[in-house]
Design a protein around this motif. Structure first.
Motif, PDB file in Angstrom:
ATOM      1  N   MET A   1     -38.206  36.360  10.255  1.00 52.30           N
ATOM      2  CA  MET A   1     -38.798  35.910   9.022  1.00 52.30           C
ATOM      3  C   MET A   1     -38.085  36.583   7.863  1.00 52.30           C
ATOM      4  N   ALA A   2     -37.732  35.807   6.904  1.00 56.23           N
ATOM      5  CA  ALA A   2     -37.071  36.345   5.712  1.00 56.23           C
ATOM      6  C   ALA A   2     -38.092  37.040   4.824  1.00 56.23           C
ATOM      7  N   ALA A   3     -37.653  38.072   4.133  1.00 56.22           N
ATOM      8  CA  ALA A   3     -38.541  38.807   3.232  1.00 56.22           C
ATOM      9  C   ALA A   3     -39.141  37.878   2.181  1.00 56.22           C
ATOM     10  N   SER A   4     -38.356  36.921   1.714  1.00 50.95           N
ATOM     11  CA  SER A   4     -38.868  35.995   0.701  1.00 50.95           C
ATOM     12  C   SER A   4     -40.001  35.124   1.255  1.00 50.95           C
ATOM     13  N   ASP A   5     -39.968  34.849   2.559  1.00 48.63           N
ATOM     14  CA  ASP A   5     -41.069  34.095   3.173  1.00 48.63           C
ATOM     15  C   ASP A   5     -42.341  34.932   3.223  1.00 48.63           C
ATOM     16  N   LEU A   6     -42.195  36.212   3.528  1.00 47.86           N
ATOM     17  CA  LEU A   6     -43.356  37.102   3.606  1.00 47.86           C
ATOM     18  C   LEU A   6     -43.895  37.439   2.217  1.00 47.86           C
ATOM     19  N   ALA A   7     -43.015  37.485   1.238  1.00 44.32           N
ATOM     20  CA  ALA A   7     -43.410  37.909  -0.107  1.00 44.32           C
ATOM     21  C   ALA A   7     -44.538  37.059  -0.674  1.00 44.32           C
ATOM     22  N   ARG A   8     -44.507  35.766  -0.450  1.00 46.09           N
ATOM     23  CA  ARG A   8     -45.566  34.920  -1.018  1.00 46.09           C
ATOM     24  C   ARG A   8     -46.930  35.283  -0.447  1.00 46.09           C
ATOM     25  N   TYR A   9     -46.968  35.745   0.802  1.00 42.94           N
ATOM     26  CA  TYR A   9     -48.234  36.181   1.397  1.00 42.94           C
ATOM     27  C   TYR A   9     -48.614  37.575   0.907  1.00 42.94           C
ATOM     28  N   ALA A  10     -47.627  38.429   0.722  1.00 45.45           N
ATOM     29  CA  ALA A  10     -47.882  39.787   0.252  1.00 45.45           C
ATOM     30  C   ALA A  10     -48.529  39.768  -1.128  1.00 45.45           C
ATOM     31  N   HIS A  11     -48.137  38.846  -1.966  1.00 44.16           N
ATOM     32  CA  HIS A  11     -48.748  38.738  -3.291  1.00 44.16           C
ATOM     33  C   HIS A  11     -50.246  38.476  -3.181  1.00 44.16           C
ATOM     34  N   ASN A  12     -50.636  37.664  -2.219  1.00 46.45           N
ATOM     35  CA  ASN A  12     -52.061  37.392  -2.026  1.00 46.45           C
ATOM     36  C   ASN A  12     -52.803  38.631  -1.565  1.00 46.45           C
TER      37      ASN A  12
END
Length: 75
Positions: A1-12
């Motif tokens: 998984m790319a960090a950019s894919d995880l980032a959108r969930y991390a913001h939540n």
């Protein structure tokens, strides 16, 4: 998984932290530990996993670390 894919969930995750901390802080300040949904110890363990995942993906977890200090001291 790319960090950019995880980032959108991390913001939540980060967005809900103030509400969770406010909710738990009022109980802790009054010496009330109901444990009817999740104990502070459980919250801290969950936060450990989130921090580990964030760091694994190269995300800044400094705010999460600070929140976990709160949970660790309260449990």
């Amino acid at each position: 998984m790319a960090a950019s894919d995880l980032a959108r969930y991390a913001h939540n995750f980060i967005r809900i932290m103030p509400d969770i901390m406010t909710y738990n802080a009022s109980d802790v300040d009054r010496g009330i530990y109901p444990g009817n949904s999740s104990s502070l110890r459980s919250d801290s363990a969950s936060m450990d996993h989130i921090i580990h995942a964030a760091e694994f993906h190269g995300l800044d977890s400094s705010i999460l670390h600070e929140a976990n200090v709160y949970y660790s001291k309260s449990s």
